[in-house]
Design a protein around this motif. Structure first.
Motif, short mmCIF file in Angstrom:
data_model
loop_
_atom_site.label_atom_id
_atom_site.label_comp_id
_atom_site.label_asym_id
_atom_site.label_seq_id
_atom_site.Cartn_x
_atom_site.Cartn_y
_atom_site.Cartn_z
N UNK A 243 40.43 52.69 48.98
CA UNK A 243 39.82 52.10 50.09
C UNK A 243 40.76 50.61 50.15
N UNK A 244 41.06 50.15 48.82
CA UNK A 244 41.74 48.82 48.76
C UNK A 244 43.14 49.09 49.36
N UNK A 245 43.80 50.10 49.15
CA UNK A 245 45.16 50.40 49.62
C UNK A 245 45.36 51.12 51.02
N UNK A 246 44.21 51.32 51.59
CA UNK A 246 44.26 51.97 52.82
C UNK A 246 45.00 53.28 52.84
N UNK A 247 44.82 54.00 51.65
CA UNK A 247 45.38 55.31 51.49
C UNK A 247 44.66 56.24 52.53
N UNK A 248 45.56 57.06 53.43
CA UNK A 248 45.12 57.98 54.26
C UNK A 248 44.39 59.10 53.82
N UNK A 249 43.08 59.21 54.31
CA UNK A 249 42.35 60.38 53.73
C UNK A 249 41.97 61.11 54.99
N UNK A 250 42.30 62.42 54.79
CA UNK A 250 42.02 63.61 55.80
C UNK A 250 41.13 64.56 55.22
N UNK A 251 40.00 64.84 55.80
CA UNK A 251 38.63 65.68 55.36
C UNK A 251 38.44 66.63 56.25
N UNK A 252 38.14 67.83 55.62
CA UNK A 252 37.45 69.07 56.21
C UNK A 252 36.45 69.37 55.42
N UNK A 253 34.96 69.13 55.78
CA UNK A 253 34.02 69.29 55.04
C UNK A 253 32.89 70.22 55.47
N UNK A 254 31.55 69.88 55.04
CA UNK A 254 30.39 70.57 55.40
C UNK A 254 30.31 70.87 57.07
N UNK A 255 30.10 72.00 57.57
CA UNK A 255 29.57 72.23 58.76
C UNK A 255 28.87 73.34 59.11
N UNK A 256 27.77 72.96 59.91
CA UNK A 256 26.69 73.56 60.32
C UNK A 256 27.09 74.17 61.77
#
Length: 676
Positions: free
Chosen positions: A249-262
């Protein structure tokens, strides 16, 4: 039997399992199969190796170089995919499941290779959108460009697709010019490790472009910076834990997520029993429940049907699921194998018990079912389990609990608005399908549910023979979804590549922007070539090379001859009084296509030469009418060059037609294929 030793590939060296290693069991037998993990990995050295060695080597390559590299990697994997099939059975996957994971992953890499050659330049800068004119006279312009990040991509992948899950992230990452560190889920990392070995042994990748962590990543996330990317696939709880890392969060690191899906599938109100759509719906749901034993992020978890047809849907699904042969995935007769581990089996059964609080299980008893060729107690086997929720409006857990296995719940809707509301209660999904032959139903679902979905799959009797299936993410299309699904877009063609590049607004003169983007912009420097450009081969032409033609007068006889010869006797070309009543014309005017034909006659070199074919034109605009007595001349400029094959490349020409007063009358881009 000795355990397979699953190594990591770190900083150019294979590192065997060591301190902190974990034993992996076969999903079929429950017996120990492999050992993986080494908590002594030097993650700092891995990151340094990627950033200092891998990144510069990849960035030195053009997009087309990287695309050719991807194709070669895919070919290397194709040549040895039987080895991947053989080792994947112990994950519980059947041969059909291998086609989804292994062939699907390789196919994804081929698609990105093709898109890199077709849609990206043979250069180092990707132009994102059109040039913006920021000044009155066009001497100061703006252009968005994308360039590779100078960091490393850390891919944290799920257990269910050890090959596809890696390649669908790796392909856009490498195409962008960014090195990757791949961390597969430990339960199936032995398949990923073999795929990585195959790619590395092919000696195609630059050093540092690809590394592998078989086991835990230690404090790697705490060492990432603003030029790095984390791409995660897995549970929402794990995604939240990782995404909330203070350092990220502090370094604004890009985070791409694909997670739970109903995910849901809606049976249209028009799809009655006996119609092709009803049969298709049942087939799709059954397939999505049993493929990969339901361990698919896109699997159908909620089956939404008109209330009057719920019983028919239940009866049809139970009859179809009863025919599914569960067993050792190596057997040809088996249609559904095991879950990846007994731990996953326990999790699925726990989640099924939660669903049972609000829905009745109408098919599939995990305490009593038949398994062919394997021990149901020792292996991670469960039957397909079908539930019926009689009141989806008051229910909560059926809309927020994902049993990641062959488990799905049928629920009824009163009208289409109710169906959409039920689907949206999933809180954001990767995909919802609509099986209908009524376009108005499809449109209403798109308008009502689109904001909650990454993909909407519509199928019916017209498309069913060629459709790819509810649960098939395609590299051309977005794979991801809002809300609970993580908010990411892993795929989507070049969209997926942009996750690993920085979009930058560049402002400057036409010449500056032309040099940066490798594409000529009007107002930039023009080059006079040594000969007519149509006599020069692809490799001899320079961006900005320009010719000006002599003028040609357009006569009334020209206009009338063209009209009668082509049959285009539109009144603006033939009736002076009618043309004057039109606010766009001063009187009779020349046909636009007559002007294009005259333009070609002015700039074309007629003799045989390196120009092989005219393949089309883009962006045609007619800007000022041409009357009889006016004259036109042409400026032809090499705008862009794109290699296509070893024999020829595409040349994009900027063409401007002006009249005797130097006013623009037409402008377009001409495409030709030129020999090398």
């Amino acid at each position: 039997m000795s355990l397979l030793q699953i190594s990591s590939f770190a900083a150019g060296e294979w590192i065997a399992p060591g301190e902190g290693a974990r034993t992996i069991a076969s999903a079929i037998t429950g017996n120990p199969l492999a050992s993986a993990g080494n908590s002594a990995l030097d993650v700092a050295a891995m990151l340094d190796h990627a950033r200092v060695t891998g990144g510069p080597a990849l960035r030195a390559m053009t997009f087309h170089d990287r695309a050719r590299m991807l194709k070669a990697l895919a070919q290397a994997l194709t040549a040895r995919k039987q080895e991947l099939y053989d080792i994947s059975f112990d994950t519980g996957a059947t041969q059909s499941d291998h086609l989804i994971d292994i062939d699907g992953g390789i196919g994804t890499m081929f698609v990105f290779a093709s898109k890199g050659r077709r849609e990206m330049p043979d250069g180092h800068v990707y132009l994102d959108g059109e040039v913006e004119q920021l000044s009155r006279n066009g001497t100061f312009l703006g252009q968005h460009v994308c360039t590779p990040l100078h960091g490393v991509a850390v891919h944290i992948n799920a257990f269910n697709f050890p090959v596809w899950g890696m390649l669908e992230k790796l392909a856009p990452t490498l195409l962008a010019g960014v090195p990757a560190i791949v961390k597969p889920a430990t339960n199936s990392c032995y398949v990923t490790e073999l795929a990585v070995r195959i790619m590395l042994e092919a000696d195609i990748l630059p050093k540092g472009a690809l590394q592998l962590v078989s086991g835990g990543i230690g404090d790697m996330l705490d060492r990432l910076g603003a030029q790095d990317v984390v791409s995660f696939t897995g549970s929402a709880d794990t995604a939240l834990k990782l995404r909330s890392n203070p350092h990220l969060l502090r370094n604004s690191v890009r985070f791409v997520a694909e997670q739970d899906s109903l995910n849901a599938s809606i049976l249209g109100p028009d799809a009655e029993p006996g119609t092709p759509e009803f049969d298709l719906f049942v087939k799709e749901v059954s397939r999505e429940m049993t493929a990969k034993a339901g361990q698919k992020c896109t699997a159908i978890r909620r089956i939404i049907a008109p209330e009057a047809r719920v019983e028919a849907v239940l009866d049809a699904l139970k009859a179809r699921l009863a025919k599914v042969v569960i067993g050792d995935p190596r057997r040809e007769e088996t249609r559904m194998g095991a879950l990846v581990s007994n731990g996953q089996k326990a999790d699925v059964l726990e989640k099924a018990d939660i669903l049972a609080q609000e829905a009745e299980r109408v098919f599939g008893n995990p305490e009593s079912f038949e398994v062919q060729g394997a021990d149901a107690e020792k292996g991670a086997f469960v039957p397909p389990m079908l539930f019926h929720c009689a009141d989806p409006d008051t229910a909560e857990r059926v809309h927020d609990t994902e049993a990641f296995g062959p488990v799905s719940t049928v629920m009824g809707y009163r009208d289409l608005d109710h169906a959409i509301a039920i689907a949206n209660r999933g809180g954001g999904s990767l995909v919802t399908s609509v099986i209908t032959h009524d376009p108005s139903v499809a449109r209403d679902v798109v308008m009502g549910a689109g904001a909650w979905l990454g993909r909407i799959y519509i199928n019916n009797r017209d498309s069913m023979k060629e459709s790819t299936g509810h649960g098939s993410p395609l590299p051309h299309m977005v794979h991801g979804g809002p809300g609970r699904a993580g908010g990411g877009e892993e795929l989507g063609g070049v969209r997926g590549v942009k996750h690993y590049m920085q979009r930058t607004a560049v402002q400057g003169s036409p010449e500056m922007l032309s040099q940066i983007g490798g594409t000529w912009i009007p107002g930039a420097k023009e080059i006079e070539g040594p000969a007519h450009p149509f006599t020069r081969k692809f490799g001899e032409l320079s961006i900005g090379e320009t010719i000006y033609t002599d003028p040609r007068e357009v006569t009334l006889d020209d206009i009338e001859h063209f009209a009668h010869f082509t049959g285009d006797t539109f009144y603006a070309h033939m009736d002076d009084d009618a043309a004057k009543r039109n606010p766009f014309f001063p009187g009779r005017v020349a046909h636009g296509y007559l002007l294009l034909s005259f333009a070609a006659g002015l700039f074309v070199e007629p003799n045989e030469g390196p120009v092989l074919a005219n393949t089309g034109l883009d962006g045609l605009r007619f800007m000022k009418p041409v009357s009889a007595g006016d004259s036109i001349k042409v400026r032809l400029t090499v705008k862009k060059k794109t290699p296509r094959t070893d024999e020829y490349g595409e040349v994009r020409w900027h063409v401007t037609l002006t009249n005797q007063d130097a006013d623009k009358v037409a402008e377009y881009e001409l495409l030709t294929m030129n020999a090398y």
